[in-house]
Design a protein around this motif. Structure first.
Motif, PDB file in Angstrom:
ATOM      1  N   UNK A 496       0.760  -1.197  -0.221  1.00 34.79           N
ATOM      2  CA  UNK A 496       0.000  -0.038  -0.059  1.00 34.79           C
ATOM      3  C   UNK A 496       0.837   1.187  -0.080  1.00 34.79           C
ATOM      4  N   UNK A 497       1.887   1.359   0.967  1.00 41.80           N
ATOM      5  CA  UNK A 497       2.812   2.408   0.884  1.00 41.80           C
ATOM      6  C   UNK A 497       3.250   2.540  -0.355  1.00 41.80           C
ATOM      7  N   UNK A 498       3.957   1.373  -1.156  1.00 36.15           N
ATOM      8  CA  UNK A 498       4.623   1.614  -2.167  1.00 36.15           C
ATOM      9  C   UNK A 498       3.845   2.216  -3.517  1.00 36.15           C
ATOM     10  N   UNK A 499       2.426   1.564  -3.413  1.00 35.06           N
ATOM     11  CA  UNK A 499       1.688   1.993  -4.646  1.00 35.06           C
ATOM     12  C   UNK A 499       0.898   3.378  -4.355  1.00 35.06           C
ATOM     13  N   UNK A 500       0.424   3.444  -3.110  1.00 37.62           N
ATOM     14  CA  UNK A 500      -0.323   4.632  -2.796  1.00 37.62           C
ATOM     15  C   UNK A 500       0.335   5.758  -2.053  1.00 37.62           C
ATOM     16  N   UNK A 501       1.082   5.517  -1.145  1.00 36.02           N
ATOM     17  CA  UNK A 501       1.830   6.393  -0.346  1.00 36.02           C
ATOM     18  C   UNK A 501       1.049   6.482   0.948  1.00 36.02           C
ATOM     19  N   UNK A 506      -4.392   3.142   5.422  1.00 35.17           N
ATOM     20  CA  UNK A 506      -4.448   1.819   4.722  1.00 35.17           C
ATOM     21  C   UNK A 506      -5.312   0.967   5.855  1.00 35.17           C
ATOM     22  N   UNK A 507      -6.047   0.058   5.211  1.00 35.85           N
ATOM     23  CA  UNK A 507      -7.070  -0.688   6.017  1.00 35.85           C
ATOM     24  C   UNK A 507      -6.692  -2.178   5.904  1.00 35.85           C
ATOM     25  N   UNK A 508      -6.944  -2.972   6.864  1.00 34.37           N
ATOM     26  CA  UNK A 508      -6.768  -4.594   6.578  1.00 34.37           C
ATOM     27  C   UNK A 508      -7.841  -5.255   7.483  1.00 34.37           C
ATOM     28  N   UNK A 509      -8.578  -6.162   7.041  1.00 34.13           N
ATOM     29  CA  UNK A 509      -9.501  -6.948   7.505  1.00 34.13           C
ATOM     30  C   UNK A 509      -9.015  -8.147   8.544  1.00 34.13           C
ATOM     31  N   UNK A 510      -9.224  -8.265   9.527  1.00 35.34           N
ATOM     32  CA  UNK A 510      -8.741  -9.242  10.392  1.00 35.34           C
ATOM     33  C   UNK A 510      -9.369 -10.484  10.417  1.00 35.34           C
TER      34      UNK A 510
END
Length: 697
Positions: A496-501, A506-510
């Motif tokens: 996410x950081x590399x593509x979007x910045x 960022x969100x991530x579903x556990x």
């Protein structure tokens, strides 16, 4: 702390139940009748049995009498849970509906069958000092989470809220505040004022008031009350039941979440109460997580407040379709009962306060009532019609069916199987007693005791070893799932950081972690049941051989059945909130404060590892330990029961002079005949399958 009743029994709030209030209770009524018959058989068997056999019978009788299936009511704050619990209890004004949103109280109603409605007693448990310290010093779980994330602003807000709570409690309780922590207050009665004192929001006490003597202040102990247990007679309930009213799962400090999860762990049946206006909305994700870890047979969904819908006949099908869609999308229980009704309507019936507007509404909606659609069902009152429209008969029937199929039948079958072993053992004891020393046996009582002790140790050790292996494999799989989850989440974060910045959060579903852990638990539960069944079979086989070696042909008729393997509880601890379930507040603060890809990854790993430590401990360690202890306990109880039977048979030997044979005569023949009659009935109970009871709708 014990307090004597302050009201006379004759002055208790008693209400004879109109017949229609018991509609839907048929499954429980049948269970009550079967249980009473089994209890009568136990009394007869106890009269015929010797002293050694009387002990296990007394234990079985105690288990039968003390059986109290628990039904936990779940939902958000203000979903109408308390109002619905009152309706199920048949007592409209029993629990106050304005429960203090600061507290974390689980209120349990222990219903005992009785002809009239009356209060018996109440017990209130205060928070322990360490629980209060965790809240005060760390702001509860939410405060701990914000602190780990470095979200100083959020942590300060939580700290201020806790300080307000503490100061309010100190103003109310004065110098007794610390002394009260961990106490238990028992009363021989309860009333509205008492309940309001412990579990309801109260006004602050002003500085000029005597805080040490203001015992009747509303909400006086509310901030530190942890649980409340009320015992009462119910004229509508045919068997003992426990109704648990839980706090909402959405709260400031995540205190309620854990006490609600603990309540669910101690219940087999849950009623999920939703509001018709926001059934399973996005703010109910904690509730969805909780019920997604349960079997559909253990969940009843009750959509409350249909009285507030503009067009219920058309809206209800849409709401049901929406609920099933949300459950499917979140791996919720498929096929769960979804019922609709109005707890408010039910309580209007119970309080005999139906107004003209409500009666008019009920008449307009009578087409929704199955009762109205059935031929020949005409001429019932407005109260009967409104009661049916409230959904109470359907809810009571659904609860009754689940109690019977998941708890009641298994208890009766298990009890009858144990009684059959005792009865046939008594028959064998009679044979030994009649035949005296002529009975073939190579074992003395001393040898029987010694060998039985060795048999017990051998099988308990084997079961310990098997369960230890199963649990070890489960824990290794759970740890792998946890590590893989953190790896995948970290990889997703870096991508996410590399593509979007970093400017986009960022969100991530556990949910993936929960699915892996649920799968691992399912495998563990299946294997634990399998090895338990194997050990039960091995113990039963060796006990059967031991009976014969000890007493020869005299015990050929003794019936030994392999015990039922206890049911596995649902892994509801998986519903506990973890860091990635939040997308605002402290999470945004954490995101804004972190700079650099490697710093993100390193801090993220550290945060998730610390945050999931308690979560993993409950799922990986606590619940399997509790399950294994229950399984070992079942094996211990099975062997102890047979030990008592063996001792009874052994103690019947030694009639060298044949005096007993001369004295028994017709009386012994009648005794043998009674045992055979009892055994026939017990065999019918023991053969009872686990199936849904008949539909009385």
């Amino acid at each position: 702390m014990n307090v004597k009743p302050q009201i006379d029994e004759a002055e208790s709030n008693a209400l004879m139940a109109p017949p229609f209030l018991t509609e839907g209770m048929e499954p429980l009524q049948e269970l009550a009748e079967r249980s009473a018959r089994l209890s009568d058989l136990m009394d007869r068997l106890s009269e015929l049995a010797g002293d050694a056999a009387a002990r296990p019978l007394a234990r079985l009788q105690r288990e039968l009498e003390e059986s109290e299936p628990a039904i936990t009511f779940l939902g958000q704050v203000k979903s109408g849970k308390t109002t619905l619990v009152n309706a199920v209890a048949g007592w409209s004004d029993l629990l106050p509906s304005d429960v203090n949103p600061w507290t974390s109280v689980v209120t349990s109603l222990h219903l005992i069958p009785g002809e009239t409605r009356s209060e018996i007693g109440a017990c209130f448990q205060m928070m322990k000092a360490d629980e209060w310290d965790r809240l005060v010093q760390k702001g509860g779980r939410l405060g701990e989470l914000a602190d780990r994330a470095g979200a100083g602003d959020e942590m300060e807000k939580i700290r201020q809220q806790v300080e307000e709570l503490r100061e309010k409690s100190r103003r109310r309780l004065g110098k007794k505040f610390e002394m009260l922590l961990g106490q238990e207050h028992d009363y021989g009665y309860f009333d509205k004022e008492l309940l309001e004192r412990y579990i309801c929001l109260g006004d602050d006490v002003f500085e000029d008031e005597d805080t040490d003597t203001g015992g009747d202040t509303q909400g006086r102990f509310a901030d530190i009350t942890k649980s409340a247990d009320l015992t009462l007679h119910s004229p509508t309930c045919p068997v003992p039941l426990c109704l648990r009213d839980t706090p909402g799962v959405n709260d400031t400090f995540m205190m309620r979440e854990q006490v609600t999860i603990n309540a669910v762990r101690n219940s087999r049946i849950c009623v999920v109460v939703l509001s018709a206006h926001q059934a399973l909305s996005s703010v109910d994700m904690g509730l969805i997580r909780l019920i997604s870890n349960m079997s559909s047979r253990d969940v009843i969904i009750f959509v409350n407040r249909i009285d507030e819908l503009r067009d219920p006949e058309n809206q209800i099908p849409e709401i049901e379709a929406s609920i099933r869609r949300v459950l499917a999308e979140n791996n919720g229980p498929e096929g769960a009962d979804i019922l609709f009704g109005s707890a408010w309507w039910a309580n209007m019936v119970l309080s005999d306060s139906i107004d003209e507007k409500t009666e008019s509404t009920a008449a307009r909606l009578s087409g929704m009532s199955d009762r109205a659609k059935n031929p020949g069902q005409h001429g019932y009152s407005a109260a009967e019609n409104l009661w049916h429209l409230s959904g109470m008969p359907a809810l009571q029937r659904a609860i009754g069916n689940q109690v019977v199929s998941s708890i009641g039948n298994a208890l009766l079958r298990r009890t009858a199987t144990s009684m059959a072993t005792i009865a046939t053992g008594q028959q064998a004891a009679n044979k030994v007693m009649i035949s005296g020393d002529e009975t073939e046996t190579g074992l003395t009582m001393q040898e029987i005791r010694r060998e039985l002790e060795a048999l017990t140790k051998r099988h308990l050790d084997a079961m310990h070893s098997d369960l230890s292996d199963v649990t070890k494999n489960y824990r290794a799989r759970a740890d792998r799932a946890h590590i893989n989850f953190v790896d995948r989440a970290t990889h997703s974060l870096i991508t996410h950081l590399e593509k979007v910045g970093a400017e986009h959060m960022w969100e991530y579903n556990p949910a993936g972690l929960r699915m892996l852990l649920k799968s691992a638990f399912s495998v563990y539960a299946s294997r634990a049941q399998s090895v338990t069944r194997k050990n039960f079979e091995a113990a039963t086989e060796e006990l059967a051989g031991f009976y014969f070696r000890a007493f020869g042909k005299a015990v050929e008729g003794v019936q030994l059945s392999v015990p039922d393997v206890p049911e596995m509880p649902a892994p509801v601890s998986l519903a506990q909130s973890i860091a990635l379930d939040f997308n605002d507040g402290w999470w945004k603060s954490w995101w804004r404060r972190t700079r650099g890809y490697q710093a993100f990854a390193k801090r993220f790993r550290s945060l998730i590892s610390a945050e999931t430590e308690e979560f993993m401990a409950r799922v990986r360690d606590t619940q399997p330990d509790e399950i294994n202890a229950d399984l070992i306990g079942a094996m211990t109880g099975f062997i102890e029961q047979n030990r008592d039977v063996l001792y009874e048979i052994g103690n019947s030997r030694g009639d060298k002079d044949g005096l007993q044979r001369l004295c028994l005569g017709a009386g012994e023949a009648d005794r043998v005949e009674q045992l055979e009659e009892i055994l026939k009935e017990l065999q019918a109970y023991a053969a009872m399958p686990d199936m849904e009871p008949a539909d009385h709708g």
